[in-house]
Scaffold this motif. Sequence first.
Motif, PDB file in Angstrom:
ATOM      1  N   HIS A  90       0.810  -1.222   0.000  1.00  0.00           N
ATOM      2  CA  HIS A  90       0.000   0.000   0.000  1.00  0.00           C
ATOM      3  C   HIS A  90       0.838   1.266   0.000  1.00  0.00           C
ATOM      4  O   HIS A  90       0.369   2.322   0.423  1.00  0.00           O
ATOM      5  CB  HIS A  90      -0.969   0.002   1.204  1.00  0.00           C
ATOM      6  CG  HIS A  90      -1.865  -1.194   1.234  1.00  0.00           C
ATOM      7  ND1 HIS A  90      -2.977  -1.332   0.423  1.00  0.00           N
ATOM      8  CD2 HIS A  90      -1.790  -2.339   1.957  1.00  0.00           C
ATOM      9  CE1 HIS A  90      -3.539  -2.502   0.651  1.00  0.00           C
ATOM     10  NE2 HIS A  90      -2.848  -3.142   1.568  1.00  0.00           N
ATOM     11  N   GLU A  93      -0.156   4.513  -2.169  1.00  0.00           N
ATOM     12  CA  GLU A  93      -1.056   5.550  -1.637  1.00  0.00           C
ATOM     13  C   GLU A  93      -0.295   6.783  -1.174  1.00  0.00           C
ATOM     14  O   GLU A  93      -0.837   7.891  -1.212  1.00  0.00           O
ATOM     15  CB  GLU A  93      -1.899   4.974  -0.491  1.00  0.00           C
ATOM     16  CG  GLU A  93      -2.920   3.978  -0.991  1.00  0.00           C
ATOM     17  CD  GLU A  93      -3.859   3.472   0.083  1.00  0.00           C
ATOM     18  OE1 GLU A  93      -4.748   2.665  -0.260  1.00  0.00           O
ATOM     19  OE2 GLU A  93      -3.718   3.869   1.257  1.00  0.00           O
ATOM     20  N   LEU A  96      -0.305   8.807  -4.126  1.00  0.00           N
ATOM     21  CA  LEU A  96      -1.634   9.248  -4.546  1.00  0.00           C
ATOM     22  C   LEU A  96      -2.154  10.406  -3.700  1.00  0.00           C
ATOM     23  O   LEU A  96      -2.912  11.241  -4.191  1.00  0.00           O
ATOM     24  CB  LEU A  96      -2.621   8.074  -4.485  1.00  0.00           C
ATOM     25  CG  LEU A  96      -2.360   6.921  -5.464  1.00  0.00           C
ATOM     26  CD1 LEU A  96      -3.360   5.789  -5.241  1.00  0.00           C
ATOM     27  CD2 LEU A  96      -2.420   7.396  -6.901  1.00  0.00           C
ATOM     28  N   ILE A  97      -1.784  10.432  -2.407  1.00  0.00           N
ATOM     29  CA  ILE A  97      -2.300  11.504  -1.553  1.00  0.00           C
ATOM     30  C   ILE A  97      -1.340  12.694  -1.485  1.00  0.00           C
ATOM     31  O   ILE A  97      -1.574  13.636  -0.756  1.00  0.00           O
ATOM     32  CB  ILE A  97      -2.618  11.020  -0.122  1.00  0.00           C
ATOM     33  CG1 ILE A  97      -1.396  10.386   0.528  1.00  0.00           C
ATOM     34  CG2 ILE A  97      -3.781  10.070  -0.134  1.00  0.00           C
ATOM     35  CD1 ILE A  97      -1.651   9.937   1.964  1.00  0.00           C
ATOM     36  N   LYS A 249      -7.394   6.470  -8.251  1.00  0.00           N
ATOM     37  CA  LYS A 249      -7.843   7.462  -7.285  1.00  0.00           C
ATOM     38  C   LYS A 249      -9.360   7.530  -7.236  1.00  0.00           C
ATOM     39  O   LYS A 249      -9.920   8.146  -6.342  1.00  0.00           O
ATOM     40  CB  LYS A 249      -7.331   8.848  -7.659  1.00  0.00           C
ATOM     41  CG  LYS A 249      -5.834   8.998  -7.564  1.00  0.00           C
ATOM     42  CD  LYS A 249      -5.439  10.426  -7.861  1.00  0.00           C
ATOM     43  CE  LYS A 249      -3.964  10.531  -8.110  1.00  0.00           C
ATOM     44  NZ  LYS A 249      -3.538  11.910  -8.336  1.00  0.00           N
ATOM     45  N   GLU A 250     -10.004   6.947  -8.249  1.00  0.00           N
ATOM     46  CA  GLU A 250     -11.451   7.097  -8.338  1.00  0.00           C
ATOM     47  C   GLU A 250     -12.177   5.810  -8.009  1.00  0.00           C
ATOM     48  O   GLU A 250     -13.364   5.680  -8.295  1.00  0.00           O
ATOM     49  CB  GLU A 250     -11.825   7.583  -9.741  1.00  0.00           C
ATOM     50  CG  GLU A 250     -11.278   8.973 -10.009  1.00  0.00           C
ATOM     51  CD  GLU A 250     -11.641   9.514 -11.379  1.00  0.00           C
ATOM     52  OE1 GLU A 250     -12.299   8.772 -12.131  1.00  0.00           O
ATOM     53  OE2 GLU A 250     -11.262  10.643 -11.687  1.00  0.00           O
ATOM     54  N   GLU A 251     -11.470   4.867  -7.402  1.00  0.00           N
ATOM     55  CA  GLU A 251     -12.107   3.588  -7.056  1.00  0.00           C
ATOM     56  C   GLU A 251     -13.166   3.767  -5.974  1.00  0.00           C
ATOM     57  O   GLU A 251     -13.020   4.598  -5.107  1.00  0.00           O
ATOM     58  CB  GLU A 251     -11.042   2.599  -6.560  1.00  0.00           C
ATOM     59  CG  GLU A 251     -10.287   1.960  -7.697  1.00  0.00           C
ATOM     60  CD  GLU A 251      -9.116   1.129  -7.214  1.00  0.00           C
ATOM     61  OE1 GLU A 251      -8.854   1.093  -5.992  1.00  0.00           O
ATOM     62  OE2 GLU A 251      -8.481   0.514  -8.064  1.00  0.00           O
TER      63      GLU A 251
END
Lengths: 251, 280
Positions: A90, A93, A96-97, A249-251
């Motif tokens: 993970h 992430e 992603l953030i 990001k849109e899951e």
Amino acid sequence: MISNFCYDVYTVFWRDWVVFKKIFFKFLCSRMITPFLYIFAFGIGLGRNVSVDGGSYLSFLIPGMIALNSMNISFNTIAAPLNMARIYHHTLETYLISPISGAAFVFGKVLSGTVRGLISSVIIVLIAELLGVHLYLGGWFIPVLVLNCFVFAALAVVAAMTIDSHEEMSSFSTYVLVPMSFLCGTFFKADSFPEIIKWSLSILPLTPASSALRAAANKMPVEWHWPVIMAIYFLIFFSYACHLLKMKKEE
Amino acid sequence: MIKIENLTKRFGERIAVAGIDLEIKRGEIFGLLGPNGAGKTTTVRILTLLSKKKSGSVKICGYDIEKDSERIKELIGVVPQHMSLDQDLTGRENLVLQARLHHLKNKAAMEQRINEILEFVELTDRADDKSRRYSGGMKRRLMIGMALLHKPKMLFLDEPTVGLDPQVRRKMWDLIRKMNEAGMTVLLTTHYIEEADQLCRRVAIMNRGRIIAVDTPQKLKEKVGRVVVEHMEADGMINNFFDNREQAASYVAGLNSNATVREANLEDVFIELTGRRVND
């Protein structure tokens, strides 16, 4: 904006470079065994008395090995770790953030794979020199080699973002990379295949790479469509990788 | 600080978040309490831009999470539920990576900030060890440090003490209190009753995608009764609630079985509101 983009690309690359430095010798030993075996087994063992286009088989083989090896290294050093980062650790992430763009992330990974692909290629060139095969590294050789690494590093990001288990990742290599390794002009020319197969193989990304590297290494003309095919593959894989990151990001 | 209106999220046919409304004020530690599967992590993932909402509106510090996502990333720090440290890097290298990702470009300022964070999370001595060698508590502290590095206004902690032993959990609570005292607004999700009770100024109880109650822990408990009498009946354990110990004592005096008298907790509130335990 552009300076932030370049900074972000370098940040992604920096992380992989820090890790790479820690495992450099392990990398050298483990990743170079296969090309060494191919060169010694096929180039010297089998090909000692074989001639291709008036030259030794070893001279024919080495540029193909460089194409094949840079493909494998650029792909494998990105695909599996990124797949694990996404599914198991993970750590994706973290990116992603943060305020970096998907394109910066993908390009940073492409650069990481490319640098490793280039380092492994230097070693094969040195081995070739030791075996008496002198490659011309000017002209199109380096740009085509870099482009080959770009193509397969970008493909690695696509694979890492789409494949949902580690087991399936090795299947991807089996179904996609291994056939290309053997059929795309690396060990032998595809001239003796039927036309439809020859045409199909000619548009796979490794075929123009092998052909262009072989031509450039021997100071022969590089057909214009070889780097164009490779560039198109890179653009497709890169764009799709950016799209996959956005979808994550849109899951 | 955060304003959520009618937030909804689906995964296929399954409704994970069913139209929740919530407001989190500046400077508070706000808890989202509920069992596994209640929708807490899904809610936090939407707020931290890791997942997209189906409908509704979310504003963080006045910024919309869809239109102003890049601005929001600068304002929030996130400690996800999973241990998401880069285990090939040392503690310090993880912090450098985080600093670089948040554009802390000045090298001297970056180093100073990293040293401050290492001191804050008490990892200075182990900063140059690979993070894979850290204990669970150390890893969690490092993740908090990474989330604080860029001086966010708001911190999201998703199950910050899951998997930690009780002693380490209490140290983590101290750290969270320290951050809040320094002005940080904190949203934390938890299924540990005591954690919500001890840490949070206000708690939202969440179940099956819905918010079923929001208030301070004390007021939530007062809604059911401050004192609980637990006793065994033929059907199983029965809880009766009373406003004070005198009422509870008078009830106990009339019982034929043994009884336990205790303070009400948030689990009692949860059971009364939902009919199930938080850990079911």
